[in-house]
Design a protein around this motif. Sequence first.
Motif, PDB file in Angstrom:
ATOM      1  N   GLY A 224       0.802  -1.220   0.000  1.00  0.00           N
ATOM      2  CA  GLY A 224       0.000   0.000   0.000  1.00  0.00           C
ATOM      3  C   GLY A 224       0.831   1.264   0.000  1.00  0.00           C
ATOM      4  N   THR A 225       1.935   1.255  -0.767  1.00  0.00           N
ATOM      5  CA  THR A 225       2.879   2.361  -0.721  1.00  0.00           C
ATOM      6  C   THR A 225       3.096   3.002  -2.092  1.00  0.00           C
ATOM      7  N   VAL A 226       3.549   4.254  -2.052  1.00  0.00           N
ATOM      8  CA  VAL A 226       4.057   4.955  -3.232  1.00  0.00           C
ATOM      9  C   VAL A 226       5.539   5.214  -2.986  1.00  0.00           C
ATOM     10  N   LEU A 227       6.371   4.817  -3.949  1.00  0.00           N
ATOM     11  CA  LEU A 227       7.819   4.910  -3.805  1.00  0.00           C
ATOM     12  C   LEU A 227       8.402   5.831  -4.870  1.00  0.00           C
ATOM     13  N   ARG A 228       9.438   6.565  -4.502  1.00  0.00           N
ATOM     14  CA  ARG A 228      10.193   7.396  -5.448  1.00  0.00           C
ATOM     15  C   ARG A 228      11.641   6.938  -5.427  1.00  0.00           C
ATOM     16  N   ILE A 229      12.192   6.661  -6.635  1.00  0.00           N
ATOM     17  CA  ILE A 229      13.580   6.224  -6.745  1.00  0.00           C
ATOM     18  C   ILE A 229      14.299   7.153  -7.718  1.00  0.00           C
TER      19      ILE A 229
END
Length: 326
Positions: A224-229
């Motif tokens: 249930g996450t939003v990730l930025r790489i």
Amino acid sequence: MFRNKPSQTAVSAALSTAVLAAAAVAAAGPAVASAVSAPLSCAHITAHFDLARQQTPENIALAPDGSAYVTFAAARQIARITPKGATRILATLPAPADGGIHTPVLGFALTTGIVRAHDGTLYFLYATGTADLTGLWRLRPGGEPQRIAALPATGLPNGLALDPRTRTPYVTDSVLGTIASVPTTGGTPRTWSNAPELASTGFLGANGLKIRNGALWATNLDRGTVLRIPILRDGRPGAVQTRATGLTGIDDFAFTGQGDQILAALNGPGEVALIQPDGTHSTVLTAADGLQNPTSIALRGDTAYVLSAAYVTAKDPNLLRAHLNR
């Protein structure tokens, strides 16, 4: 009649985990809107799809004329939806010899992520559990679909993003928990990131994928996450930043154009969430607006396009449009 295509019962069973997870944490989620909420307005369904023909829309890419290109997952098809809502099938991909039963986790062959290049070429993903078909495919205007890069048959390629600067496609794998970069000219894909934040917790991990301001953004359905790489100067991935949590059943997403503000499809709960740059979120569309297990979102100008696949509700897969008030 639907030889080598899954039954709706099979599709529903494969995806029911997401719905059960949503129900388990529903009380902890954001307040539910009874109808469309700001910054969206004027929500209405503009196209209904045929569930009997396995038209479960999974992902979407937009053209300048207002057409939408979609993947019908269970039907293994690429389709064009006109601005008036008419559906035209552009291609049906070959069925795997085993009917797709060895596709990891889901047990049926499916078309997933899709993007459109400036010249009208469509790139899309196909997951079959077989080495001869799983991979990145291309469909040029007026042409036939062809696979241009093989991807691991042990995985489930899902989200797709095309870097406009380098023309490099990036792919999330929801089973292997990776992001891969793939040459559009053919060749061997390479694992760009296998950060633990991309891994599943038992069902599907890394899912939706977008490129924005020098970084790859991905969702993780299970977590249930939003990730930025960040994409470093040498092309390697930087440290993973978790930008939002508590988004049960999150699938694909789109940026609204207001900084890092996001609209995200929450598949299991049947909602669209507005995620602020600080990670807080609210519900802006629900089943009351016509959502049926929404899978993906795209924006063109002030119009939001939302696909619903009805994987579990088994009722009225559709394309909804809403006005985005900026």
